[in-house]
Design an enzyme around this catalytic site. Structure first.
Site, PDB file in Angstrom:
ATOM      1  N   CYS A 122       0.809  -1.223   0.000  1.00  0.00           N
ATOM      2  CA  CYS A 122       0.000   0.000   0.000  1.00  0.00           C
ATOM      3  C   CYS A 122       0.843   1.274   0.000  1.00  0.00           C
ATOM      4  O   CYS A 122       0.327   2.356  -0.281  1.00  0.00           O
ATOM      5  CB  CYS A 122      -0.960  -0.008   1.185  1.00  0.00           C
ATOM      6  SG  CYS A 122      -2.051  -1.455   1.223  1.00  0.00           S
ATOM      7  N   HIS A 255      -3.226   7.208   1.544  1.00  0.00           N
ATOM      8  CA  HIS A 255      -3.626   5.861   1.159  1.00  0.00           C
ATOM      9  C   HIS A 255      -5.006   5.606   1.741  1.00  0.00           C
ATOM     10  O   HIS A 255      -5.255   5.846   2.920  1.00  0.00           O
ATOM     11  CB  HIS A 255      -2.608   4.849   1.696  1.00  0.00           C
ATOM     12  CG  HIS A 255      -3.098   3.440   1.666  1.00  0.00           C
ATOM     13  ND1 HIS A 255      -3.645   2.873   0.537  1.00  0.00           N
ATOM     14  CD2 HIS A 255      -3.142   2.489   2.636  1.00  0.00           C
ATOM     15  CE1 HIS A 255      -3.990   1.623   0.813  1.00  0.00           C
ATOM     16  NE2 HIS A 255      -3.699   1.364   2.079  1.00  0.00           N
ATOM     17  N   ASN A 285     -10.042  -0.376  -0.211  1.00  0.00           N
ATOM     18  CA  ASN A 285      -8.588  -0.285  -0.166  1.00  0.00           C
ATOM     19  C   ASN A 285      -8.030  -0.922  -1.438  1.00  0.00           C
ATOM     20  O   ASN A 285      -8.100  -2.135  -1.612  1.00  0.00           O
ATOM     21  CB  ASN A 285      -8.074  -1.012   1.082  1.00  0.00           C
ATOM     22  CG  ASN A 285      -6.567  -0.933   1.232  1.00  0.00           C
ATOM     23  OD1 ASN A 285      -5.844  -0.611   0.299  1.00  0.00           O
ATOM     24  ND2 ASN A 285      -6.076  -1.246   2.428  1.00  0.00           N
TER      25      ASN A 285
END
EC number: 2.3.1.180
Length: 328
Positions: A122, A255, A285
């Protein structure tokens, strides 16, 4: 004369299949796993996510985002010197050939254009963007395509309620070009391998077989606690390098892991959520794709304007984290 880098264009792509929380609840119920829209939304802020079709590869998503970014920058693939692609879900087992090389071919870029992948889960896009900036500052390259693309749905355990409801697929891209005026102001990257087990895919391949689980696992509480801590630290670090204060940042583009992590980070930075680009509710996500996806959405919505100061930050498995301060 000093050489800097600036963002010349952005692009993003989401697969056609969109699953709301209720869609996912009904799908999981057929396998005996119980959850609810409320349970998902209250813990993550997520309302929907996109999943790639069975015949869609990470490179296909990356290609669409790349084409949009090139169009936005007003250039073609033949103008590119380098492609850097951040992903944890490459097209090929073992990660080679790199998905960046696949994208280079699909774009029709010439062979003088170098291409490679980076992997920091990520945090991958911050790593890729910092790498591209460094290459441009040395004068090695003038136009770099930086992509974050994932098909995380391929590594989800749909019997693990704590993870399978959180992730989605997508891609985002930017064209970074050499400039006489600073665009990327500062970068900071960090990692702590001692925390590798709190977010990982534990399985290993060998002799034609997978040993251990091929699906991602996560200690959500440990990830949350560490993420908020390191994101605050790296944000202050990168702002100090750029001689900026939090109040000078027009937009935080984090993020998109979890609304609670974003709220926690903004609070520690003394920033209002009104200054945070939030797309997690619609995208889930998307790992390395989440920052460039959010950036492109913020630009296309008119929220992010030229001349504004942005703070990009991400954290992911490894444990790895990074941040980029820039003037858009």
């Amino acid at each position: 004369m000093s050489i800097f880098s600036r963002i010349a264009g952005t692009g993003s792509y989401l697969p056609e299949l969109r699953l709301t929380n209720q869609d996912l609840v009904e799908r999981l119920a057929k396998t005996g796993l119980e959850t609810s829209d409320e349970w998902i939304a209250t813990r993550s802020g997520i309302s929907a996510r996109h999943f790639a079709a069975e015949n869609e590869l990470t490179s296909d998503l990356a290609l669409k985002a790349a084409q949009a970014a090139l169009s936005s920058a007003g250039i073609t693939s033949s103008d590119l010197d380098l492609i850097i692609l951040a992903t944890s879900t490459p097209d090929h087992l073992g990660g080679f050939p790199s998905t960046a090389c696949v994208v280079q071919d699909k774009l029709g870029a010439h062979t003088a254009c170098a291409a490679f992948d980076v992997q920091a889960v990520c945090a991958g896009f911050t790593y890729a963007l910092a790498t591209a900036d460094a290459f441009i500052r040395t004068g090695s390259y003038k136009k770099v395509l930086v992509i974050g693309a994932e098909t995380f749905s391929r590594i989800l355990d749909f019997q693990d309620r704590g993870t399978c409801v959180l992730f989605g697929d997508g891609a985002g891209a930017v064209v970074l070009e050499a400039s006489s005026e600073p665009g990327i102001l500062s970068t900071a990257l960090h990692a702590d391998g001692s925390q590798r087990d709190i977010l990982c895919v534990p399985g290993r391949s060998g002799n034609g077989a997978v040993h251990g689980s091929p699906f991602m696992t996560m200690d959500g509480q440990a990830v949350f606690k560490l993420a908020v801590k390191v994101l605050e630290q790296v944000a202050h670090e990168v702002l100090a390098k750029a001689n900026l204060k939090p109040e000078q940042i027009d937009w935080l583009v984090p993020h998109q892991a979890n609304i609670r992590i974003m709220e926690g980070t903004a609070k520690k930075m003394g920033m209002s959520m009104d200054k945070v680009i939030v797309t997690v509710h619609e995208h889930g996500n998307t790992s390395a794709a989440s920052i460039p996806l959010a950036l492109d959405c913020g630009i296309r919505s008119g929220q992010i304007q030229r001349g504004q100061h942005l703070l990009l930050e991400g954290v992911g498995g490894g444990f790895a984290w990074g941040a980029v301060a820039l003037k858009y």
